[in-house]
Write a protein that holds these residues in place. Structure first.
Motif, PDB file in Angstrom:
ATOM      1  N   ASP A  68      -3.362 -24.180 -14.662  1.00  0.00           N
ATOM      2  CA  ASP A  68      -4.245 -23.535 -13.689  1.00  0.00           C
ATOM      3  C   ASP A  68      -5.692 -23.998 -13.817  1.00  0.00           C
ATOM      4  OD1 ASP A  68      -2.138 -22.141 -12.604  1.00  0.00           O
ATOM      5  OD2 ASP A  68      -2.583 -20.262 -13.646  1.00  0.00           O
ATOM      6  N   THR A  88       0.338 -17.611 -25.548  1.00  0.00           N
ATOM      7  CA  THR A  88      -0.513 -16.504 -25.083  1.00  0.00           C
ATOM      8  C   THR A  88       0.030 -15.225 -25.703  1.00  0.00           C
ATOM      9  OG1 THR A  88       0.813 -16.256 -23.098  1.00  0.00           O
ATOM     10  CG2 THR A  88      -1.169 -17.607 -22.927  1.00  0.00           C
ATOM     11  N   PHE A  98      -1.167 -21.409 -17.947  1.00  0.00           N
ATOM     12  CA  PHE A  98      -2.592 -21.093 -18.007  1.00  0.00           C
ATOM     13  C   PHE A  98      -3.422 -22.374 -18.010  1.00  0.00           C
ATOM     14  CE2 PHE A  98      -6.384 -19.772 -20.528  1.00  0.00           C
ATOM     15  CZ  PHE A  98      -6.897 -18.872 -19.621  1.00  0.00           C
ATOM     16  N   ASP A 105       3.823 -19.639 -20.840  1.00  0.00           N
ATOM     17  CA  ASP A 105       2.681 -18.967 -20.241  1.00  0.00           C
ATOM     18  C   ASP A 105       1.391 -19.710 -20.589  1.00  0.00           C
ATOM     19  OD1 ASP A 105       1.845 -16.635 -18.670  1.00  0.00           O
ATOM     20  OD2 ASP A 105       0.742 -16.109 -20.483  1.00  0.00           O
TER      21      ASP A 105
END
Length: 125
Positions: free
Chosen positions: A29, A123, A26, A22
């Protein structure tokens, strides 16, 4: 950047680990977005416990350097997982960097930085 830190703090305070993948998603992105920081800074809670007794806040944006092609390299210290963490593979510092176009400040790529443990980059919901 303060908004990012506030959101990260909320995520950190809400539950168990979501995970390393994750974190990678992130960061992926962020490619193609604009880097808003122009100089190194230190988070206000740097070095303080932010999750139970095994996670402390990192240093923030520690350094901006330049590579051979003239790109800016933004070095971040996100967090540090301490030795009493529930999973021993997570122990270490989460260090990563962004490669940023010097003219547009657009993030071109990112990677884990030397001296850290990529598995400590997680995360937290």
């Amino acid at each position: 950047m303060k908004l990012f830190f506030i959101l990260l703090s909320i995520i950190v305070l809400n539950g168990c680990a979501v995970g390393h993948e994750d974190f990678i998603n992130f960061r992926n992105d962020s490619i193609g977005t604009k880097e808003i920081n122009t100089k190194p800074y230190k988070w206000e809670n740097s070095g303080e416990l932010i999750r139970a007794d095994f996670l402390i806040s990192g240093q923030g944006l520690t350094d901006i350097s330049e590579d051979e092609e003239g790109n800016f390299i933004y070095h971040y210290s996100e967090q540090e997982v301490l030795s009493n963490a529930p999973n021993k593979e997570w122990i270490g510092k989460c260090l990563f960097y962004y490669v940023v176009d010097p003219k547009t400040l657009i993030i071109k790529s990112w990677a884990f930085d030397e001296g850290g443990n990529p598995l400590s980059c997680r995360t937290w919901p």
